[in-house]
Design a protein around this motif. Structure first.
Motif, PDB file in Angstrom:
ATOM      1  N   GLU A  31       0.680  -1.551  -0.031  1.00 33.80           N
ATOM      2  CA  GLU A  31       0.317  -0.359  -0.024  1.00 33.80           C
ATOM      3  C   GLU A  31       0.834   1.214  -0.212  1.00 33.80           C
ATOM      4  O   GLU A  31       0.480   2.356  -1.064  1.00 33.80           O
ATOM      5  N   TYR A  32       1.910   1.221   1.004  1.00 35.67           N
ATOM      6  CA  TYR A  32       2.433   2.359   1.039  1.00 35.67           C
ATOM      7  C   TYR A  32       3.542   2.752  -0.783  1.00 35.67           C
ATOM      8  O   TYR A  32       3.379   3.455  -0.827  1.00 35.67           O
ATOM      9  N   ASP A  33       4.032   1.915  -1.165  1.00 35.42           N
ATOM     10  CA  ASP A  33       4.586   1.548  -2.244  1.00 35.42           C
ATOM     11  C   ASP A  33       3.478   2.263  -3.668  1.00 35.42           C
ATOM     12  O   ASP A  33       4.344   3.166  -3.915  1.00 35.42           O
ATOM     13  N   LEU A  34       2.047   1.873  -3.269  1.00 37.67           N
ATOM     14  CA  LEU A  34       1.300   2.086  -4.332  1.00 37.67           C
ATOM     15  C   LEU A  34       1.361   3.965  -3.655  1.00 37.67           C
ATOM     16  O   LEU A  34       0.981   4.346  -4.831  1.00 37.67           O
ATOM     17  N   ARG A  35       1.430   3.953  -3.009  1.00 39.67           N
ATOM     18  CA  ARG A  35       0.569   5.405  -2.601  1.00 39.67           C
ATOM     19  C   ARG A  35       2.382   6.474  -2.631  1.00 39.67           C
ATOM     20  O   ARG A  35       1.366   7.469  -3.151  1.00 39.67           O
ATOM     21  N   GLU A  36       2.925   5.641  -3.176  1.00 36.94           N
ATOM     22  CA  GLU A  36       4.626   6.991  -3.132  1.00 36.94           C
ATOM     23  C   GLU A  36       4.386   6.909  -4.501  1.00 36.94           C
ATOM     24  O   GLU A  36       4.957   7.592  -5.116  1.00 36.94           O
ATOM     25  N   THR A  61       1.150   6.289 -16.951  1.00 33.28           N
ATOM     26  CA  THR A  61       2.194   6.245 -15.718  1.00 33.28           C
ATOM     27  C   THR A  61       1.684   5.532 -14.683  1.00 33.28           C
ATOM     28  O   THR A  61       1.725   4.424 -13.885  1.00 33.28           O
ATOM     29  N   LEU A  62      -0.404   5.492 -14.760  1.00 27.77           N
ATOM     30  CA  LEU A  62      -1.332   4.938 -13.354  1.00 27.77           C
ATOM     31  C   LEU A  62      -1.015   3.170 -13.723  1.00 27.77           C
ATOM     32  O   LEU A  62      -0.508   2.630 -12.799  1.00 27.77           O
ATOM     33  N   ALA A  63      -1.533   3.122 -14.957  1.00 20.55           N
ATOM     34  CA  ALA A  63      -0.974   1.612 -14.668  1.00 20.55           C
ATOM     35  C   ALA A  63       0.298   0.980 -14.853  1.00 20.55           C
ATOM     36  O   ALA A  63       0.344  -0.391 -14.229  1.00 20.55           O
ATOM     37  N   GLN A  72      -5.973  14.650 -10.019  1.00 23.59           N
ATOM     38  CA  GLN A  72      -5.813  14.651  -9.002  1.00 23.59           C
ATOM     39  C   GLN A  72      -6.929  13.288  -8.301  1.00 23.59           C
ATOM     40  O   GLN A  72      -7.613  12.247  -7.333  1.00 23.59           O
ATOM     41  N   ARG A  73      -9.034  13.247  -8.039  1.00 20.63           N
ATOM     42  CA  ARG A  73      -9.496  12.851  -8.130  1.00 20.63           C
ATOM     43  C   ARG A  73      -9.537  11.328  -8.503  1.00 20.63           C
ATOM     44  O   ARG A  73      -9.303  10.155  -8.259  1.00 20.63           O
ATOM     45  N   HIS A  74      -9.043  11.161 -10.622  1.00 24.50           N
ATOM     46  CA  HIS A  74      -8.989  10.033 -11.067  1.00 24.50           C
ATOM     47  C   HIS A  74      -7.260   8.529 -10.410  1.00 24.50           C
ATOM     48  O   HIS A  74      -8.081   8.036 -10.107  1.00 24.50           O
ATOM     49  N   VAL A  75      -6.758   9.394 -10.252  1.00 24.57           N
ATOM     50  CA  VAL A  75      -5.717   9.347  -9.538  1.00 24.57           C
ATOM     51  C   VAL A  75      -5.862   8.604  -7.980  1.00 24.57           C
ATOM     52  O   VAL A  75      -5.606   6.997  -7.365  1.00 24.57           O
ATOM     53  N   ASP A  76      -6.520   9.254  -7.122  1.00 30.01           N
ATOM     54  CA  ASP A  76      -7.057   8.759  -5.847  1.00 30.01           C
ATOM     55  C   ASP A  76      -8.415   6.924  -5.942  1.00 30.01           C
ATOM     56  O   ASP A  76      -8.143   6.815  -5.760  1.00 30.01           O
ATOM     57  N   ARG A 107      -9.627   1.512  -5.494  1.00 31.48           N
ATOM     58  CA  ARG A 107      -9.445   0.630  -6.281  1.00 31.48           C
ATOM     59  C   ARG A 107      -8.037  -0.982  -6.687  1.00 31.48           C
ATOM     60  O   ARG A 107      -8.257  -2.131  -5.854  1.00 31.48           O
ATOM     61  N   PHE A 108      -6.916  -0.039  -6.404  1.00 33.24           N
ATOM     62  CA  PHE A 108      -6.402  -1.094  -6.906  1.00 33.24           C
ATOM     63  C   PHE A 108      -5.312  -1.495  -5.565  1.00 33.24           C
ATOM     64  O   PHE A 108      -4.699  -2.432  -5.160  1.00 33.24           O
ATOM     65  N   SER A 109      -5.669  -0.646  -4.530  1.00 32.50           N
ATOM     66  CA  SER A 109      -4.684  -1.010  -3.581  1.00 32.50           C
ATOM     67  C   SER A 109      -5.635  -2.242  -2.326  1.00 32.50           C
ATOM     68  O   SER A 109      -5.384  -3.151  -1.842  1.00 32.50           O
ATOM     69  N   LYS A 110      -6.797  -2.042  -3.045  1.00 28.97           N
ATOM     70  CA  LYS A 110      -8.308  -3.076  -2.128  1.00 28.97           C
ATOM     71  C   LYS A 110      -7.468  -4.473  -2.885  1.00 28.97           C
ATOM     72  O   LYS A 110      -7.517  -5.376  -2.392  1.00 28.97           O
ATOM     73  N   GLU A 111      -7.621  -4.266  -4.193  1.00 33.42           N
ATOM     74  CA  GLU A 111      -7.202  -5.505  -5.273  1.00 33.42           C
ATOM     75  C   GLU A 111      -5.611  -5.966  -4.527  1.00 33.42           C
ATOM     76  O   GLU A 111      -5.767  -7.549  -4.827  1.00 33.42           O
ATOM     77  N   CYS A 112      -5.060  -5.210  -4.869  1.00 33.51           N
ATOM     78  CA  CYS A 112      -3.526  -5.527  -3.658  1.00 33.51           C
ATOM     79  C   CYS A 112      -4.185  -6.483  -3.003  1.00 33.51           C
ATOM     80  O   CYS A 112      -3.576  -6.919  -2.436  1.00 33.51           O
ATOM     81  N   ARG A 113      -4.726  -5.815  -2.232  1.00 34.29           N
ATOM     82  CA  ARG A 113      -4.324  -6.429  -0.453  1.00 34.29           C
ATOM     83  C   ARG A 113      -6.017  -7.829  -0.596  1.00 34.29           C
ATOM     84  O   ARG A 113      -5.206  -8.419   0.063  1.00 34.29           O
ATOM     85  N   ASP A 114      -6.512  -8.162  -1.332  1.00 38.81           N
ATOM     86  CA  ASP A 114      -7.385  -9.135  -1.728  1.00 38.81           C
ATOM     87  C   ASP A 114      -6.407 -10.050  -2.278  1.00 38.81           C
ATOM     88  O   ASP A 114      -6.288 -11.011  -0.855  1.00 38.81           O
ATOM     89  N   ALA A 115      -5.295  -9.602  -3.640  1.00 35.62           N
ATOM     90  CA  ALA A 115      -3.918 -10.834  -3.830  1.00 35.62           C
ATOM     91  C   ALA A 115      -4.115 -11.065  -2.631  1.00 35.62           C
ATOM     92  O   ALA A 115      -3.029 -13.054  -2.396  1.00 35.62           O
ATOM     93  N   ILE A 116      -3.005 -10.656  -1.497  1.00 33.14           N
ATOM     94  CA  ILE A 116      -2.128 -10.994  -1.268  1.00 33.14           C
ATOM     95  C   ILE A 116      -3.212 -11.994   0.735  1.00 33.14           C
ATOM     96  O   ILE A 116      -1.910 -12.482   0.578  1.00 33.14           O
ATOM     97  N   ARG A 117      -4.113 -11.702   1.065  1.00 33.86           N
ATOM     98  CA  ARG A 117      -4.503 -12.692   1.812  1.00 33.86           C
ATOM     99  C   ARG A 117      -4.903 -13.624   0.857  1.00 33.86           C
ATOM    100  O   ARG A 117      -5.191 -14.714   1.481  1.00 33.86           O
TER     101      ARG A 117
END
Length: 590
Positions: A337-342, A374-376, A499-503, A508-518
């Motif tokens: 999550e920190y990596d994606l946020r950074e 860049t987001l991809a 910025q709204r698009h980036v957020d 979306r992808f922080s949630k999906e990444c957490r789901d994949a890790i779980r």
């Protein structure tokens, strides 16, 4: 008619050999049992280049065996009596092919390897007429070679053995081991010391051989002989030279073997074979009993304590890998999550810099595709990092588990970065010509009015060059200010939209990444839990087998001890029969 006592002992020992998986010993004993009465079989054994073939030829005064550079057959050559010289090739299926004795070497060499069982040669010699069969065996060599096996197989039905050794050197350890093995299976063995005509120190070698044989417990005479001198004596009819060849003593020993009573010889050979087979079986069973005794030496309590320690260790490992998995997964979720946020934060900084300097109307067409790619890339990089870290976690958990097992498939789901929605261009208000004209008129009105009043004090009209100039200046300033404010609003709207698009992408992808890790966590947890359960079940079965196996081990040990005692009894009975058979010739009338 009552069967001889040795037949009963021989059959019982053969059954014991088959019971304990020694079919080779059973075959040897069966050949002793099934051998027809009459005749004397004398085998000639030795290592390569010791002169076996020369010795057989010299005994018979006939070139029946290949010598010198001729290829030595890989099967035994049995030489017996025949009114006319001849040879027969005996195949594996007992098929018989007569051949010319002069072409014997070539015929044997032309046969495929392993296709022959033996070669039978018949020659008209008085020495053979009483039923004597001389057997020239393949040279002894590698214990695993077919030639060695074929040579030693002759011992199964040999009445006596001539062991050939070169007079150039004393018996070495390999020859002494061969003599000991031969003496175990055949009671009548003589050591023929060959080539004394070319060995000046043969007398010393002969004495050393007698000493070595005696030290090894092998009761066999040593007879020095020379085939070359024997052939020379036969060619010249020189009896003195023949005596110096040493062959009269060897022929006398062979005649002694031929003159032994058939029944006592059969009984003695059977007794010796039974004792040899029983000794090998007892050695094998004692090794098993010692292994069982060593296993039984670790008592049941010790085994149970060992099993309990393994169970305790399994519980400790379970605690270690479970804690490690929970900690590492929590760290991975936080780091991902920190990596994606950074990465998205740096994108937002770039967005701010872009729209602080540029007009969205002019740069949006280029900015939109850049933001999407860049987001991809940021999402894909974060997923790659998470996947590599998950693989490392799996290896670390496996190491903590304490054993190497196949790891489950841990590939994270597709990041979906290629399915990120394109950023939508915001509604941007443009400063059109009509708006600029209206804004300019509004600004010029104030300038004309203000400066017209001031110049009116000087007697000038309201509309004059000064007021008109001021109106133009005020119009330009108003248009410029309005354009700047509109640009700032456009920039603010573009920033907010991007910025709204980036957020949205981050959420979306922080949630999906957490789901994949779980999902990875659940896969690893289920996998190693299943392995731990299997190991626990195995330990439970082991404890049950320890408890149930003690009685079984004792039963097997008792059975082995009884079988060893039975074989020892057979060994003793065979020895008694052998002693009786060896005394029979002395009790016969002269």
């Amino acid at each position: 008619m009552t069967a001889p006592a040795w037949l009963e002992v021989l059959a019982e020992t053969a059954d014991a050999c088959r019971t304990h998986g020694r079919e080779d010993l059973a075959q040897r004993l069966r050949r002793r049992q099934d051998r027809p009465p009459g005749g004397t079989r004398v085998a000639v054994l030795g290592f390569p280049k010791q002169g076996k073939g020369y010795l057989v030829n010299a005994v018979l005064n006939a070139p029946v065996c290949p010598v010198g550079d001729a290829a030595t057959p890989a099967v035994p050559i049995e030489v017996g009596y025949a009114a006319e010289p001849g040879a027969t090739l005996v195949g594996r299926a007992d098929e018989r092919v007569p051949v010319d004795i002069e072409k014997l070497t070539g015929e044997v060499g032309a046969r495929p390897a392993g296709s022959l069982r033996r070669v039978e040669v018949g020659v008209p010699r008085d020495l053979l007429s009483a039923g004597l069969v001389l057997i020239d065996t393949p040279a002894i060599g590698d214990p695993r070679s077919p030639r060695t096996a074929a040579a030693l197989d002759v011992l199964a039905d040999a009445d006596a053995v001539i062991l050939v050794s070169d007079a150039a050197a004393p018996l070495d350890q390999a020859e002494l081991a061969l003599a000991r093995h031969v003496r175990t299976w055949c009671p009548h063995v003589v050591i023929a010391l060959t080539k004394i005509d070319v060995s000046a120190g043969w007398r010393t070698v002969a004495e050393q051989n007698r000493t070595a044989l005696s030290a090894a417990g092998i009761d066999s005479p040593v007879l020095p002989v020379s085939a070359t001198v024997r052939f020379a004596a036969a060619k010249g009819g020189d009896q003195d030279l023949n005596a110096r060849s040493g062959f009269p003593e060897l022929l006398s020993w062979i005649a002694t073997q031929v003159s032994r009573p058939a029944e006592s010889t059969a009984a003695l050979l059977a007794a010796v074979s039974v004792r040899a087979a029983a000794a090998e079986l007892v050695e094998t069973l004692r090794a098993r009993a010692e292994a069982a005794g060593q296993e039984a030496g670790v008592d049941q309590t010790t085994l149970l304590q060992r099993s309990q320690r393994r169970a305790d260790e399994l519980r400790r490992r379970n605690s270690r890998w479970q804690n490690l998995l929970a900690d590492e997964i929590a760290d991975l979720q936080s780091d991902a999550e920190y990596d994606l946020r950074e990465r998205t934060r740096k994108i937002v900084e770039t967005i701010d810099e872009t729209f602080d300097r540029g007009d969205p109307v002019k740069v949006w067409d280029e900015f939109g595709p850049w933001l999407d790619s860049t987001l991809a890339e940021a999402v894909e990089t974060t997923y790659t990092f998470a996947a590599e870290r998950a693989e490392w976690i799996a290896q670390a958990v496996a190491a903590a588990f304490g054993a190497q097992y196949d790891l489950p498939e841990l590939a994270l789901a597709d990041s979906g970065a290629d399915r990120i929605a394109e950023v939508r261009q915001p509604r941007i208000e443009r400063f059109k010509i009509g708006q600029k004209a209206f804004t300019g008129l509004r600004g010029s009105y104030g300038g004309v009015l203000m400066f017209g009043l001031v110049t009116g004090l000087a007697g000038l009209p309201l509309i004059n060059p000064v007021s008109i100039g001021a109106g133009v200046a005020f119009a330009a300033k108003t248009i410029s200010d309005e354009g700047g404010m509109r640009l700032q609003r456009r920039q603010a709207v573009a920033k907010m939209t991007a910025q709204r698009h980036v957020d949205d992408v981050f959420l979306r992808f922080s949630k999906e990444c957490r789901d994949a890790i779980r999902h990875v966590q659940r896969r690893l947890r289920d996998h190693f839990t299943e392995l731990a359960d299997a190991l626990a079940d195995e330990l439970t079965r082991e404890r049950e087998m320890i408890i149930a196996g003690s009685a079984e081990r004792e039963r097997r040990s008792a059975a082995l001890r009884r079988e060893i005692d039975r074989l020892a009894g057979l060994h003793k009975r065979a020895g008694e029969l052998g002693m009786l058979a060896s005394r029979v010739p002395k009790e016969l009338p002269a």
